[in-house]
Design an enzyme around this catalytic site. Structure first.
Site, PDB file in Angstrom:
ATOM      1  N   GLY A 115       6.909  -1.381  -1.794  1.00  0.00           N
ATOM      2  CA  GLY A 115       6.995  -2.714  -2.413  1.00  0.00           C
ATOM      3  C   GLY A 115       6.809  -2.624  -3.917  1.00  0.00           C
ATOM      4  N   ARG A 134      12.080   0.860   0.885  1.00  0.00           N
ATOM      5  CA  ARG A 134      11.243   1.340   1.982  1.00  0.00           C
ATOM      6  C   ARG A 134      12.115   2.336   2.736  1.00  0.00           C
ATOM      7  NH1 ARG A 134       6.693  -1.289   1.499  1.00  0.00           N
ATOM      8  NH2 ARG A 134       6.679  -3.524   1.026  1.00  0.00           N
ATOM      9  N   ASP A 149       0.659   3.075  -0.252  1.00  0.00           N
ATOM     10  CA  ASP A 149       0.286   3.954   0.843  1.00  0.00           C
ATOM     11  C   ASP A 149       1.399   4.894   1.343  1.00  0.00           C
ATOM     12  OD1 ASP A 149      -1.926   4.359   2.426  1.00  0.00           O
ATOM     13  OD2 ASP A 149      -0.904   3.404   4.131  1.00  0.00           O
ATOM     14  N   THR A 189       0.726  -0.964  -6.312  1.00  0.00           N
ATOM     15  CA  THR A 189       0.949  -1.922  -5.215  1.00  0.00           C
ATOM     16  C   THR A 189       0.113  -3.164  -5.492  1.00  0.00           C
ATOM     17  OG1 THR A 189       0.469  -2.428  -2.895  1.00  0.00           O
ATOM     18  CG2 THR A 189      -0.788  -0.639  -3.840  1.00  0.00           C
ATOM     19  N   ASP A 231      -1.332  -4.810  -3.332  1.00  0.00           N
ATOM     20  CA  ASP A 231      -2.342  -4.985  -2.280  1.00  0.00           C
ATOM     21  C   ASP A 231      -3.741  -4.470  -2.645  1.00  0.00           C
ATOM     22  OD1 ASP A 231      -0.252  -5.971  -0.753  1.00  0.00           O
ATOM     23  OD2 ASP A 231       0.126  -4.072   0.265  1.00  0.00           O
ATOM     24  N   ASP A 251      -4.956  -1.564  -2.108  1.00  0.00           N
ATOM     25  CA  ASP A 251      -5.503  -0.940  -0.889  1.00  0.00           C
ATOM     26  C   ASP A 251      -5.425   0.586  -0.887  1.00  0.00           C
ATOM     27  OD1 ASP A 251      -2.761  -0.710  -0.730  1.00  0.00           O
ATOM     28  OD2 ASP A 251      -2.601  -1.361   1.345  1.00  0.00           O
ATOM     29  N   ARG A 308      -0.960  -7.097   3.114  1.00  0.00           N
ATOM     30  CA  ARG A 308      -0.806  -6.249   4.308  1.00  0.00           C
ATOM     31  C   ARG A 308      -2.111  -6.259   5.104  1.00  0.00           C
ATOM     32  NH1 ARG A 308       3.477  -2.962   5.254  1.00  0.00           N
ATOM     33  NH2 ARG A 308       4.098  -2.921   3.099  1.00  0.00           N
TER      34      ARG A 308
HETATM   35  O1  F6P Z   1       2.761  -3.834   0.055  1.00  0.00           O
HETATM   36  C1  F6P Z   1       3.189  -4.926  -0.695  1.00  0.00           C
HETATM   37  C2  F6P Z   1       3.615  -6.064   0.197  1.00  0.00           C
HETATM   38  O2  F6P Z   1       4.031  -7.128  -0.639  1.00  0.00           O
HETATM   39  C3  F6P Z   1       2.583  -6.541   1.217  1.00  0.00           C
HETATM   40  O3  F6P Z   1       1.604  -7.358   0.642  1.00  0.00           O
HETATM   41  C4  F6P Z   1       3.449  -7.225   2.220  1.00  0.00           C
HETATM   42  O4  F6P Z   1       2.841  -7.249   3.484  1.00  0.00           O
HETATM   43  C5  F6P Z   1       4.695  -6.380   2.221  1.00  0.00           C
HETATM   44  O5  F6P Z   1       4.713  -5.673   0.990  1.00  0.00           O
HETATM   45  C6  F6P Z   1       5.986  -7.132   2.367  1.00  0.00           C
HETATM   46  O6  F6P Z   1       7.003  -6.201   2.470  1.00  0.00           O
HETATM   47  P1  F6P Z   1       8.547  -6.505   2.300  1.00  0.00           P
HETATM   48  O7  F6P Z   1       8.794  -6.865   0.870  1.00  0.00           O
HETATM   49  O8  F6P Z   1       9.201  -5.243   2.692  1.00  0.00           O
HETATM   50  O9  F6P Z   1       8.829  -7.673   3.191  1.00  0.00           O
END
Ligand code: F6P
Length: 320
Positions: free
Chosen positions: A11, A72, A103, A125, A127, A129, A171
């Site tokens: 992300g 991703r 991560d 990120t 998050d 985390d 997340r």
């Molecule tokens: O890891 C960053 C994040 O924005 C999380 O907070 C969230 O759960 C996820 O990515 C959303 O992912 P995507 O943009 O692939 O829907």
């Protein structure tokens, strides 16, 4: 080391561009060449790689997103993908790689390092985390974006004497909810790291009303459950007519705050220093106000991110 690569993966997060800029400028300052990999590990395996110059990173420090794009790419978990990636890096004469991401990106960097290719992870990120660092690039901007939304919601919540559940990202981590909730004066913060009792949440809303509170703001981390489900549980206890706002990807965009730009600049430059000094299989971090370089395997296997639960306790003490 004379030629290094840089990519962003997972992300996107505000401040990733500032981090790429720092990597490029610091490497050039140290007499190295830098190549950018587009679309993270997905671009790496197909060799979507280009040389970056000083000018490619001009006018970038203030921009949200990542100009190297991101993806991703779960396929990178396979050995086949990893070896293809290394082959591409070697084809371009790249001797070390800076991986900016969360991560999943760290796991990719760890795998490349295990195959003997020097990699440095930079925590990027929203998050917050990543184990071993106090803050990740993007987190500060995101909590300020959420804060702005929460302040606006409070205006309308107060006008109608309403209860709102605001679902925020993160997340499995509660940091975004925790920090934005405390900063906004939210009545309640619900995070995965702390158990909650829905009847106690309902009781807290009733008590607030009895005390003359005109609104009830509940900040809910997505890792607990989704906002609609939470609101339905509350409405099943009493007819609160809960309104739900899911902030979604608005939390990921926007110009990075000063704090994120500074952190990105420091960590990006530190990553280049680590490669220059011959470290591979490491990640850079801000730990207790100090920039540190850690073993990436050790960090991922033995360290755990936990939010600052003193903030949670503090919010319980002062929010009602
Ligand atoms: O890891 C960053 C994040 O924005 C999380 O907070 C969230 O759960 C996820 O990515 C959303 O992912 P995507 O943009 O692939 O829907």
């Amino acid at each position: 080391m004379k030629r290094i690569g840089v990519l962003t993966s997972g992300g996107d997060a505000p401040g990733m561009n500032a981090a790429i800029r720092a990597v490029v400028r610091k490497a050039l300052y140290e007499g190295m060449e830098v190549y950018g990999v587009n679309y993270g590990f997905a671009g790496l395996v197909v060799g979507d790689i280009r040389k970056l110059t000083q000018r490619d990173v001009g006018d970038m420090i203030q921009r949200g997103g990542t100009f190297l794009y991101s993806a991703r790419y779960p396929q990178f978990a396979t050995e086949e993908g990893q070896l293809k990636g290394i082959e591409q890096l070697k084809r371009f004469g790249i001797e070390g790689l800076v991986v900016i991401g969360g991560d999943g990106s760290y796991r990719g960097a760890k795998a490349l390092s295990r195959h003997g290719f020097p990699c440095v992870g930079v925590p990027g990120t929203i998050d917050n985390d990543i184990p071993g660092t106090d803050y990740t690039i993007g987190f500060d901007t995101t909590i300020n974006t959420v804060l702005d939304a929460l302040d606006r919601i409070r205006d309308t919540a107060t006008s109608h004497v309403r209860t709102f559940v605001i679902e925020v990202m993160g997340r499995d981590a509660g940091d975004i909810a925790l920090w934005s909730g405390l900063a906004s004066g939210a009545e309640q913060i619900i995070i995965p790291e702390k158990n909650f009792d829905i009847t106690a949440v309902a009781e807290n809303i009733r008590e607030g009303r009895e005390k003359g509170k005109k609104h009830s703001i509940i900040v809910l981390a997505e890792g607990v459950m989704d906002g609609k489900e939470f609101a339905d549980k509350l409405d099943a206890i009493d007819n609160f007519h809960v309104r739900v706002t899911v902030l979604g990807h608005v939390q990921r965009g926007g110009s990075p705050t000063a704090r994120d730009r500074v952190l990105a600049s420091q960590l990006g430059a530190k990553a280049v220093e680590a490669l220059k000094e011959g470290h591979g299989g490491v990640c850079v971090a801000l730990y207790k106000e100090e920039l540190v370089v850690r073993d990436i395997v050790e960090t991922l296997d033995n360290m755990k991110h936990t939010p600052n639960l003193d903030l949670y306790k503090l919010n319980e003490e002062i929010s009602n």
